[in-house]
Design an enzyme around this catalytic site. Structure first.
Site: not given
Length: 382
Positions: A109, A132, A255, A310, A334
């Site tokens: 990320s 991001y 995404k 996803d 997760r």
């Protein structure tokens, strides 16, 4: 309960809950509002049944697939997730090495706790950077350039976090990055001494790819929702996404696509992949599950780009159902974060090993020798 007692993702979740302070566990485990979508993401796979064929000669099966320009050994990879060294001191290093061992994609990320450069230098498996888009344009350009220099294989632009979701578990526990000691959280930290000692005395926590541009999240404690609300660029639109695609110049994934209209626009701007995703139910509660949207999106754009399912994956059979609908691969967060929190790299390896075994066994039980043989003829909808 020990690592050897973990045989499925729910087992890893239980062990993670024992080993993490409450605020950190509930950050991984929680979702938005009433968490309806979070639960629906997994429940959706129960809406159809697998129909096997027999006498197919399945002594050996080929689980490999090509996605985002790279051949991977199994049709499941590890979605990029933030803050991993909060869950276990090894963080992204452990996850990357486990993905490398299993020959599959690994994502980090923008809010990673290990740098792009270190991952590029030390991890050889296919790598993606999840971007991001920040208000700081220099930061956006710098991350793209750094990922290019580090020879990352794909750039994944997250498009469903214009604002932070209402994650009420985090509001109740007071979770922030970095963690903030409060009277409410002190007891939980004190009763999890291994985690607390690792956090205090191992490598200092940081958001490695952001620290030179912003202090929030590294030196200034902030909730994830507040970070999204104050630091990310809410003006992001299709024109901006297209310009990022052009700047990157390689495999480019969006995404957070959930509608057919957006899937078509992703193909139109030159995306080479989309992740059909609702951010694990952590953003818009009440949205549909990715699996429920998969068929119509595959029908609309499956011949133009790679469609990845996803979210909600807990079993190998879930992967086979998504592949039968037409997904090129599946991904999840997760499913490995619980394992990371439970036992570091050995935990992630055990979780991936269990899922790989399930996929292989279920392919043989389905009578298919390769993922490409799966089709909607292998499914019956309830």
């Amino acid at each position: 309960m020990r690592l050897k007692d973990c045989h499925n993702i729910d087992d890893f979740r239980r062990l993670a809950k024992r080993r993490l302070p409450g605020p950190v566990f509930h950050y991984i485990d929680g979702a938005a509002d009433d968490e309806v979508t979070y639960r629906r993401n997994t429940q959706a796979y129960a809406s159809c049944d697998l129909v096997p064929n027999v006498l197919a000669g399945v002594e050996t099966v080929d689980m490999s697939t090509t996605v985002m320009g790279r051949r991977i050994a199994m049709p499941l990879f590890l979605s990029p997730t933030a803050l991993q060294r909060l869950f276990h001191w090894q963080g992204e290093r452990a996850v990357g090495r486990a993905a490398e061992k299993f020959g599959t994609y690994f994502g980090i990320s923008s809010l990673a706790t290990v740098s792009i450069e270190e991952i590029g230098r030390t991890i050889s498996t296919p790598r993606m950077l999840q971007l991001y888009v920040h208000k700081d344009k220099g930061l956006n350009h710098a991350m793209i350039a750094r990922a290019k220099d580090a020879k990352f294989d794909a750039l994944t632009l997250t498009v469903d976090t214009i604002v932070g979701g209402n994650r009420e578990r985090c509001l109740r526990t007071g979770f922030t990055s970095p963690p903030r000691l409060t009277p409410h959280s002190a007891l939980s930290f004190a009763t999890h001494p291994r985690w607390t000692l690792d956090y205090l005395f191992r490598e200092k926590f940081e958001l490695s790819n952001l620290k030179d541009h912003v202090t929030e999240g590294t030196n200034v404690a902030l909730s994830v929702a507040d970070y999204f609300n104050t630091m990310l660029d809410q003006s992001m639109d299709w024109k901006m996404a297209e310009s990022i695609r052009a700047e990157w110049g390689g495999e480019f994934c969006l995404k957070g696509i959930m509608s057919v209209e957006d899937a078509k626009r992703a193909a139109d701007i030159g995306a080479t992949a989309i992740m059909v995703s609702n951010h694990g139910g952590r953003q818009l509660d009440g949205s549909r599950a990715p699996f429920d949207q998969l068929a119509e999106i595959v029908d609309a754009v499956g011949d133009r780009l790679d469609v990845i399912c996803d979210g909600g994956i807990r079993r190998g059979s879930h992967v086979l159902k998504a592949l039968s609908v037409g997904a090129k691969a599946c991904s999840g967060g997760r499913l490995y974060l619980y394992a990371l929190a439970a036992a570091g790299q050995p935990g992630v390896e055990r979780a991936l090993g269990r899922l790989k075994d399930e996929i292989e066994r279920d392919m043989k039980l389905m009578g298919v020798r390769s993922a490409s043989e799966l089709s909607r003829g292998n499914l019956r909808w309830r």
